[in-house]
Motif scaffolding. Structure first.
Motif, PDB file in Angstrom:
ATOM      1  N   THR A 118       0.846  -1.195   0.000  1.00 49.36           N
ATOM      2  CA  THR A 118       0.000   0.000   0.000  1.00 49.36           C
ATOM      3  C   THR A 118       0.882   1.246   0.000  1.00 49.36           C
ATOM      4  O   THR A 118       2.092   1.165   0.264  1.00 49.36           O
ATOM      5  CB  THR A 118      -0.939   0.043   1.212  1.00 49.36           C
ATOM      6  N   GLU A 119       0.269   2.390  -0.261  1.00 50.65           N
ATOM      7  CA  GLU A 119       1.008   3.649  -0.316  1.00 50.65           C
ATOM      8  C   GLU A 119       0.293   4.723   0.497  1.00 50.65           C
ATOM      9  O   GLU A 119      -0.948   4.786   0.510  1.00 50.65           O
ATOM     10  CB  GLU A 119       1.141   4.130  -1.764  1.00 50.65           C
ATOM     11  N   LEU A 120       1.085   5.573   1.140  1.00 59.40           N
ATOM     12  CA  LEU A 120       0.571   6.736   1.862  1.00 59.40           C
ATOM     13  C   LEU A 120       0.885   7.990   1.046  1.00 59.40           C
ATOM     14  O   LEU A 120       2.047   8.247   0.715  1.00 59.40           O
ATOM     15  CB  LEU A 120       1.208   6.830   3.246  1.00 59.40           C
ATOM     16  N   TRP A 121      -0.159   8.752   0.698  1.00 56.24           N
ATOM     17  CA  TRP A 121      -0.007   9.978  -0.080  1.00 56.24           C
ATOM     18  C   TRP A 121      -0.508  11.175   0.725  1.00 56.24           C
ATOM     19  O   TRP A 121      -1.307  11.023   1.664  1.00 56.24           O
ATOM     20  CB  TRP A 121      -0.785   9.886  -1.389  1.00 56.24           C
ATOM     21  N   MET A 122      -0.039  12.348   0.328  1.00 53.48           N
ATOM     22  CA  MET A 122      -0.445  13.581   0.996  1.00 53.48           C
ATOM     23  C   MET A 122      -0.525  14.712  -0.018  1.00 53.48           C
ATOM     24  O   MET A 122       0.238  14.746  -0.988  1.00 53.48           O
ATOM     25  CB  MET A 122       0.551  13.937   2.100  1.00 53.48           C
ATOM     26  N   ALA A 123      -1.462  15.644   0.188  1.00 58.30           N
ATOM     27  CA  ALA A 123      -1.576  16.832  -0.662  1.00 58.30           C
ATOM     28  C   ALA A 123      -2.219  17.957   0.135  1.00 58.30           C
ATOM     29  O   ALA A 123      -2.936  17.718   1.116  1.00 58.30           O
ATOM     30  CB  ALA A 123      -2.415  16.543  -1.912  1.00 58.30           C
ATOM     31  N   GLN A 124      -1.954  19.177  -0.279  1.00 58.37           N
ATOM     32  CA  GLN A 124      -2.665  20.324   0.271  1.00 58.37           C
ATOM     33  C   GLN A 124      -4.069  20.355  -0.322  1.00 58.37           C
ATOM     34  O   GLN A 124      -4.307  19.858  -1.433  1.00 58.37           O
ATOM     35  CB  GLN A 124      -1.917  21.616  -0.047  1.00 58.37           C
TER      36      GLN A 124
END
Length: 441
Positions: A220-226
């Motif tokens: 799995t992957e952890l992503w982040m964005a404003q």
């Protein structure tokens, strides 16, 4: 004087013993506690605690309930919200879980029959559908913060299959405006999503995503964005992968009140055991392990949504409530110091740290049915808000699980729970070969 009772003990093969504990009796007197929450707009400062419970005597319907702990410190008066034909259960990813959310005194929930999203402004108010009736959308895993007037959630679109636009449902992360009810797609393109979480200031969004053929405990992957203030879109230029990928599992992202992002992962740095990390927000992978120990896991396989194994104190960015080593513990993220909170239970999930200083969990023990606990870590006071069943009066006819480890045919090791047949008026016939029933998940 003591009285000696004479009881006949019968010798009989396993499988022929008659148990006085009937499955129907246990089922009809036992509710399933589904999730515990506080109001996202107040972070629990109002003392209100919400939960959902599955009731066998109501055809298995799940109801949302609440109690005001500020008023009912010693008397857990329960208020029921959903009634009648409303069944608070989501089918996202089929297994669902955590089918409701609370924001500014209003509950938002998925109704099982039509999978529509509803909102209800008071316990005696009629729920109002806020998703299109023919959209075939399902919703799960809701989150919001006091600074925002929208909810982020996972949406699963089954309409694209019915119309022939796709061969399988489309998963996205969307926002739902709590005033206008309008929805905006924030993230799409992966096969599955879980754990959309807003930072405390509402300016950043983190989430977990993965693709076929993986399960949520595989790669799995952890992503982040404003994210824009109105919640209608993320800022694409700020999009960054924080952790995870091939051979790495990441689950349960959580923001600290100070804006640090934490997550659980089984990376090589943790000897393939789930450990707790503080994220390197640059995306370069320099994550700091906060808690982890060889042979011990934090968290559990996410079959269902929102089974949180840890939670931040909203008033203290350095303090986490975490389930670790069969205890509920307080972790200081600066020093790494762990302090056990005595509860007399060995399992704790759906952990919530309320802004009124209390920890809420769904907890269970080896011989205790699950219950919702409200714990004051400062005083050690533990209150039961709701219990799934009455306490077991006698263990004479109850099998207690024993942890066993055995070698497999390929030289590895497997772990299991062994339940020895237990009915106090029976014993095994001498010379009879025993047969075990094995259940594999």
């Amino acid at each position: 004087p003591d009285v000696m009772l004479s009881v006949k003990v019968t010798a009989a093969p396993y499988g022929s013993w008659h148990s006085p504990v009937a499955a129907t009796d246990v089922a009809k007197e036992t509710i399933r506690l589904d999730v515990v929450r506080v109001d996202a707009a107040t972070l629990g400062k109002d003392g209100l605690v919400y939960w959902s419970e599955l009731r066998p005597w109501e055809a298995g319907s799940i109801r949302v309930c609440s109690t005001d702990t500020a008023k009912n410190e010693n008397d857990s008066d329960t208020t029921q919200w959903t009634k009648g034909d409303y069944n608070v259960r989501t089918s996202v990813h089929e297994y669902g879980g955590a089918g409701f959310f609370v924001h500014a005194g209003t509950i938002f929930f998925s109704n099982f029959d039509d999978q529509q999203l509803y909102k209800q402004t008071a316990p005696d108010a009629e729920p109002i559908p806020i998703s299109p009736p023919d959209s075939k959308w399902r919703f799960a895993d809701y989150h919001s913060v006091p600074a925002r007037r929208f909810i982020v959630t996972v949406r699963e679109d089954h309409g694209v299959v019915l119309t022939g636009k796709a061969t399988e449902p489309e998963n996205t992360v969307v926002s739902v405006n709590t005033d206008s009810n309008e929805q905006s797609v924030l993230v799409r393109g992966s096969d599955f999503y879980q754990w959309p979480r807003l930072s405390y200031d509402g300016k950043r969004l983190a989430w977990i995503q993965w693709k076929h053929p993986n399960m949520p405990w595989d790669d799995t992957e952890l992503w982040m964005a404003q994210i824009f203030e109105d919640g209608t879109s993320i800022i694409e230029s700020s999009l960054v992968k924080i952790a995870g990928g091939e051979g790495v599992n990441v689950i349960q992202p959580c923001w600290s009140p100070d804006g640090d992002l934490f997550f659980i992962s089984d990376s090589a740095a943790s000897d393939s055991y789930w450990s707790l990390y503080r994220a390197d927000m640059s995306g370069l992978g320099g994550h700091c392990k906060v808690l982890g120990e060889h042979g011990h896991e934090i968290g559990s396989p996410p079959w269902f949504f929102n089974e949180a194994a840890y939670a931040f104190n909203p008033e203290n960015s350095k303090e986490i409530a975490v389930a670790f080593k069969q205890n509920l513990q307080l972790l200081n993220t600066d020093t790494g110091k762990l302090t056990v909170i005595p509860t007399n239970f060995c399992g704790h999930s759906f952990i919530v740290f309320s802004a009124d200083g209390h920890i809420l969990t769904i907890s269970y023990g080896v011989t205790d049915f699950p219950c919702i606990l409200r714990i004051n870590p400062a005083t050690g006071k533990v209150d039961e808000i709701c219990r799934s069943s009455k306490p077991i009066s006698s263990l004479d006819n109850i099998s207690i699980a024993e942890e066993i480890t055995f070698e497999t045919t390929d030289g590895d090791h497997a772990h299991a729970f062994y339940y020895k047949p237990t009915v106090w008026v029976y014993t095994l016939c001498i010379g009879v070969t025993t047969t075990d029933v094995v259940l594999v998940e």
